[in-house]
Scaffold this active site. Sequence first.
Site, PDB file in Angstrom:
ATOM      1  N   ASP A  34       0.829  -1.216   0.000  1.00 38.85           N
ATOM      2  CA  ASP A  34       0.000   0.000   0.000  1.00 38.85           C
ATOM      3  C   ASP A  34       0.863   1.266   0.000  1.00 38.85           C
ATOM      4  O   ASP A  34       0.362   2.362   0.220  1.00 38.85           O
ATOM      5  CB  ASP A  34      -0.935   0.002   1.216  1.00 38.85           C
ATOM      6  CG  ASP A  34      -0.161   0.098   2.528  1.00 38.85           C
ATOM      7  OD1 ASP A  34       1.082  -0.008   2.496  1.00 38.85           O
ATOM      8  OD2 ASP A  34      -0.799   0.298   3.578  1.00 38.85           O
ATOM      9  N   GLU A  36       3.193   2.191   2.084  1.00 36.81           N
ATOM     10  CA  GLU A  36       3.788   2.634   3.355  1.00 36.81           C
ATOM     11  C   GLU A  36       5.279   2.335   3.309  1.00 36.81           C
ATOM     12  O   GLU A  36       5.698   1.325   2.736  1.00 36.81           O
ATOM     13  CB  GLU A  36       3.163   1.872   4.532  1.00 36.81           C
ATOM     14  CG  GLU A  36       1.820   2.407   4.960  1.00 36.81           C
ATOM     15  CD  GLU A  36       1.271   1.678   6.186  1.00 36.81           C
ATOM     16  OE1 GLU A  36       1.980   0.835   6.761  1.00 36.81           O
ATOM     17  OE2 GLU A  36       0.120   1.968   6.550  1.00 36.81           O
ATOM     18  N   ARG A  93      10.851  26.605   0.448  1.00 29.17           N
ATOM     19  CA  ARG A  93      10.290  27.864  -0.058  1.00 29.17           C
ATOM     20  C   ARG A  93       9.056  28.297   0.710  1.00 29.17           C
ATOM     21  O   ARG A  93       8.661  29.452   0.657  1.00 29.17           O
ATOM     22  CB  ARG A  93       9.980  27.722  -1.564  1.00 29.17           C
ATOM     23  CG  ARG A  93      11.244  27.775  -2.401  1.00 29.17           C
ATOM     24  CD  ARG A  93      10.984  27.413  -3.837  1.00 29.17           C
ATOM     25  NE  ARG A  93      10.744  25.990  -4.010  1.00 29.17           N
ATOM     26  CZ  ARG A  93      10.448  25.399  -5.166  1.00 29.17           C
ATOM     27  NH1 ARG A  93      10.359  26.134  -6.246  1.00 29.17           N
ATOM     28  NH2 ARG A  93      10.260  24.100  -5.233  1.00 29.17           N
ATOM     29  N   LYS A 190      12.314  41.045  -9.972  1.00 22.29           N
ATOM     30  CA  LYS A 190      11.355  40.047 -10.471  1.00 22.29           C
ATOM     31  C   LYS A 190      10.025  40.174  -9.726  1.00 22.29           C
ATOM     32  O   LYS A 190      10.018  40.405  -8.524  1.00 22.29           O
ATOM     33  CB  LYS A 190      11.959  38.654 -10.230  1.00 22.29           C
ATOM     34  CG  LYS A 190      11.044  37.482 -10.521  1.00 22.29           C
ATOM     35  CD  LYS A 190      11.713  36.140 -10.220  1.00 22.29           C
ATOM     36  CE  LYS A 190      11.373  35.607  -8.860  1.00 22.29           C
ATOM     37  NZ  LYS A 190      11.895  34.254  -8.600  1.00 22.29           N
TER      38      LYS A 190
HETATM   39  C1  R5P Z   1      12.925  31.880  -5.489  1.00 22.21           C
HETATM   40  O1  R5P Z   1      12.949  32.642  -4.520  1.00 22.21           O
HETATM   41  C2  R5P Z   1      14.003  30.890  -5.732  1.00 22.21           C
HETATM   42  O2  R5P Z   1      15.258  31.363  -5.328  1.00 22.21           O
HETATM   43  C3  R5P Z   1      14.046  30.494  -7.205  1.00 22.21           C
HETATM   44  O3  R5P Z   1      14.330  31.659  -7.969  1.00 22.21           O
HETATM   45  C4  R5P Z   1      12.743  29.898  -7.644  1.00 22.21           C
HETATM   46  O4  R5P Z   1      12.347  28.873  -6.791  1.00 22.21           O
HETATM   47  C5  R5P Z   1      12.844  29.364  -9.060  1.00 22.21           C
HETATM   48  O5  R5P Z   1      11.602  28.870  -9.437  1.00 22.21           O
HETATM   49  P1  R5P Z   1      11.188  28.749 -10.950  1.00 22.21           P
HETATM   50  O6  R5P Z   1      12.303  28.001 -11.665  1.00 22.21           O
HETATM   51  O7  R5P Z   1       9.911  27.950 -10.906  1.00 22.21           O
HETATM   52  O8  R5P Z   1      10.970  30.118 -11.504  1.00 22.21           O
END
Ligand code: R5P
Length: 310
Positions: A34, A36, A93, A190
């Site tokens: 299953d 586990e 993250r 960004k």
């Molecule tokens: C964000 O703060 C991280 O340092 C990376 O820039 C991010 O996780 C990259 O994610 P993706 O490749 O999906 O844009």
Amino acid sequence: MKILSCNSNLPLADSISKELNLKLVDAEVKRFSDMEVFVEVKENVRGEDMFVIQSTSYPANDNLMELLVTLDALRRASAKRITAVIPYFGYARQDRKSGPRTPISAKLVANLITSAGADRVLTMDLHAGQIQGFFDIPTDNLFTAPVFAKDIKDRYSDVPTIVVSPDVGGVLRARAIARRINAGLAIIDKRREKPGASEVMNIIGDVSKHHCILVDDIVDSGGTLCNAAQALVSAGAISVDAYVTHGVLSGSAVSRVLNSPLQNLVTTDSIQATEPIKLASNIRQISIATILGEAIRRVHTESSVSSLFD
Ligand code: R5P
């Protein structure tokens, strides 16, 4: 001291085992029907200084569970001290409440690892340094900066080079590399409206007629890097390379990178490369086995880990 590996990255565990000249502990980390997780350590570990190697990469939940169950098995087998060696720490993250009624999953995972039996954690390029504080046990956060800086120096010497952070959060990381290779620093402003979709707003710094080196901790969908590379080329960069510690590269990230202006994407083996990654002409992995092996040796002998980065 003994080292044991779960299943997320056996090639890296084998390389670390060679670095340390120490065989991996005979253990079975497998599944019941299953799914586990079941772990059986097949040799005596009573009183040992144990190191468990496991990245909590894709499939993150399965790999995390393997780590937790293995830690529990070792604790119940009376290991003297257990260090969770987590080259890629997933869930990093989610390190703050990103909105109302959202979790701080990085803290939850830190609690789980500690409760399962880890006495220490050894990890690499944490998404944010302060995640170390989520653990109430000693945590060593290693850096790829020396490995990356050497590779960049070997490829770009005596040409105009500039290191670029693809977002404001990564400036410290990018600056550390810029200092080591004696190059300038530019920053990309960004914006991310939702997970997996990012947009370049501005480039802070003059990148024209320069070889640009993007530095980041994670490449996941590839959106951040590919958008940044496009913006840098439009701003007059001669070429764009990227050095990123953890190659998560989920979904269609590999084809996105292949079709981007990125000349090379260099990652590490903190996450095992899939076949499409191995076949991609502009993606290359550098091994972190030597640095991890040396850090494990130093933790065991109670000598300085930070001096690895002097
Ligand atoms: C964000 O703060 C991280 O340092 C990376 O820039 C991010 O996780 C990259 O994610 P993706 O490749 O999906 O844009």
